[in-house]
Design an enzyme around this catalytic site. Structure first.
Site, PDB file in Angstrom:
ATOM      1  N   ARG A  59      37.187  33.894  40.437  1.00 38.40           N
ATOM      2  CA  ARG A  59      37.310  33.710  41.895  1.00 38.40           C
ATOM      3  C   ARG A  59      37.295  35.071  42.587  1.00 38.40           C
ATOM      4  O   ARG A  59      37.290  36.122  41.948  1.00 38.40           O
ATOM      5  CB  ARG A  59      38.609  32.969  42.231  1.00 38.40           C
ATOM      6  CG  ARG A  59      39.874  33.687  41.771  1.00 38.40           C
ATOM      7  CD  ARG A  59      41.119  32.844  41.974  1.00 38.40           C
ATOM      8  NE  ARG A  59      41.092  31.655  41.158  1.00 38.40           N
ATOM      9  CZ  ARG A  59      41.414  31.621  39.861  1.00 38.40           C
ATOM     10  NH1 ARG A  59      41.799  32.750  39.249  1.00 38.40           N
ATOM     11  NH2 ARG A  59      41.371  30.519  39.167  1.00 38.40           N
ATOM     12  N   LYS A  91      46.183  51.532  39.626  1.00 33.24           N
ATOM     13  CA  LYS A  91      44.916  51.737  40.327  1.00 33.24           C
ATOM     14  C   LYS A  91      44.558  53.223  40.390  1.00 33.24           C
ATOM     15  O   LYS A  91      43.377  53.592  40.338  1.00 33.24           O
ATOM     16  CB  LYS A  91      44.976  51.124  41.724  1.00 33.24           C
ATOM     17  CG  LYS A  91      45.009  49.597  41.720  1.00 33.24           C
ATOM     18  CD  LYS A  91      43.895  48.989  40.893  1.00 33.24           C
ATOM     19  CE  LYS A  91      43.746  47.493  41.096  1.00 33.24           C
ATOM     20  NZ  LYS A  91      42.677  46.922  40.238  1.00 33.24           N
ATOM     21  N   TYR A 134      51.364  48.597  40.974  1.00 34.47           N
ATOM     22  CA  TYR A 134      49.942  48.409  41.297  1.00 34.47           C
ATOM     23  C   TYR A 134      49.284  49.736  41.686  1.00 34.47           C
ATOM     24  O   TYR A 134      48.176  50.052  41.236  1.00 34.47           O
ATOM     25  CB  TYR A 134      49.833  47.398  42.439  1.00 34.47           C
ATOM     26  CG  TYR A 134      48.442  46.912  42.753  1.00 34.47           C
ATOM     27  CD1 TYR A 134      47.812  45.970  41.936  1.00 34.47           C
ATOM     28  CD2 TYR A 134      47.778  47.353  43.896  1.00 34.47           C
ATOM     29  CE1 TYR A 134      46.552  45.489  42.253  1.00 34.47           C
ATOM     30  CE2 TYR A 134      46.513  46.881  44.207  1.00 34.47           C
ATOM     31  CZ  TYR A 134      45.909  45.948  43.388  1.00 34.47           C
ATOM     32  OH  TYR A 134      44.654  45.476  43.704  1.00 34.47           O
TER      33      TYR A 134
END
Length: 251
Positions: free
Chosen positions: A14, A156, A152
């Protein structure tokens, strides 16, 4: 290397991953759509096939070495040796640092960083043999720091260093490695963020658009176009780069 090329897109069921998978299929790549649940890949696979492309759905946990080995072997057996990899699989476990649990930290590191490492290590074998390859990893503007996202932001940012190192190590084999750092992209993941913040998704998007220089939020297709370039023959002299797809100068 000439002829048909085989791509793997992780987290392809998705959102951004699905958009990238469909875009690569439009470039006449055969695409393996990987996600945690194989059944969840059906919509993306069917959309690619309906458009005349070739796709395969595979269930795998990218943080598990045995899952990765089995998935890459299956791709090689059923589609052909994969020479394009898009590391897109990711999860959110947002919280302020004093509330963040060990499990919140470990889960995000496992999927994003360990997952990209395991997938890249497995696929580079095929790329080196072919003397041609493309690795694209999804970073984020959160790599620059973002409240409530210590885990996160760390992964990243880590993916950017990982990408630059892959570019150095694999370049001699005709393999490039680049990263895309999306900004505010309208996806189901952001819908979950809006729910957590107790604001409507529409208001969340409208508020974000006001802060973006081009005055709109990003769409998954915006990221897919960047991936299409990085994985093309035209990008053979572009490696170790981080492209911010954020509607403005984020970095």
């Amino acid at each position: 290397m000439t002829g048909r090329r085989i791509a793997i897109v992780t987290g392809g069921a998705r959102g951004i991953g699905a958009a990238i998978a469909k875009r690569l299929a439009a470039q006449e790549r055969a695409v393996a759509v990987l996600d945690l649940d194989e059944a969840a890949t059906a919509d993306t696979v069917e959309a690619i096939r309906a458009a005349g492309g070739e796709a395969l759905g595979i269930g795998a946990d990218v943080s598990r070495a045995e899952d990765v080995a089995a998935a890459v072997a299956r791709v090689a057996d059923e589609l052909g040796a994969p020479t394009i990899l898009v590391n897109n699989a990711g999860i959110l476990r947002d919280n302020l640092i004093f509330k963040m649990t060990d499990a919140d930290w470990d889960a995000v590191v496992a999927v994003h960083l360990r997952g990209a490492f395991l997938m890249s290590r497995a696929v580079q074998t095929h790329q080196v043999e072919a003397r041609w390859g493309r690795i694209v990893s999804l970073s984020s503007t959160s790599a620059l720091g973002n409240r409530g996202q210590a885990n996160y932001a760390a992964v990243k940012a880590g993916l950017q260093g990982f990408t630059k190192t892959l570019a150095i190590e694999l370049g001699r084999y005709g393999v490039t490695a680049n990263a895309i750092a999306p900004g505010f992209i309208a996806t189901d993941m952001l819908r979950q963020t809006a729910e957590r913040m107790k604001v409507s998704y529409e208001d969340f998007l409208a508020g974000a658009a006001k802060e973006i220089p081009v005055a709109r939020v990003g769409q998954p297709q915006d990221v897919a176009e960047a991936a299409a370039f990085f994985t093309s023959d035209a990008a053979s002299f572009v490696s170790g780069q981080v492209l911010y797809v954020a509607g403005g100068p984020k970095a």
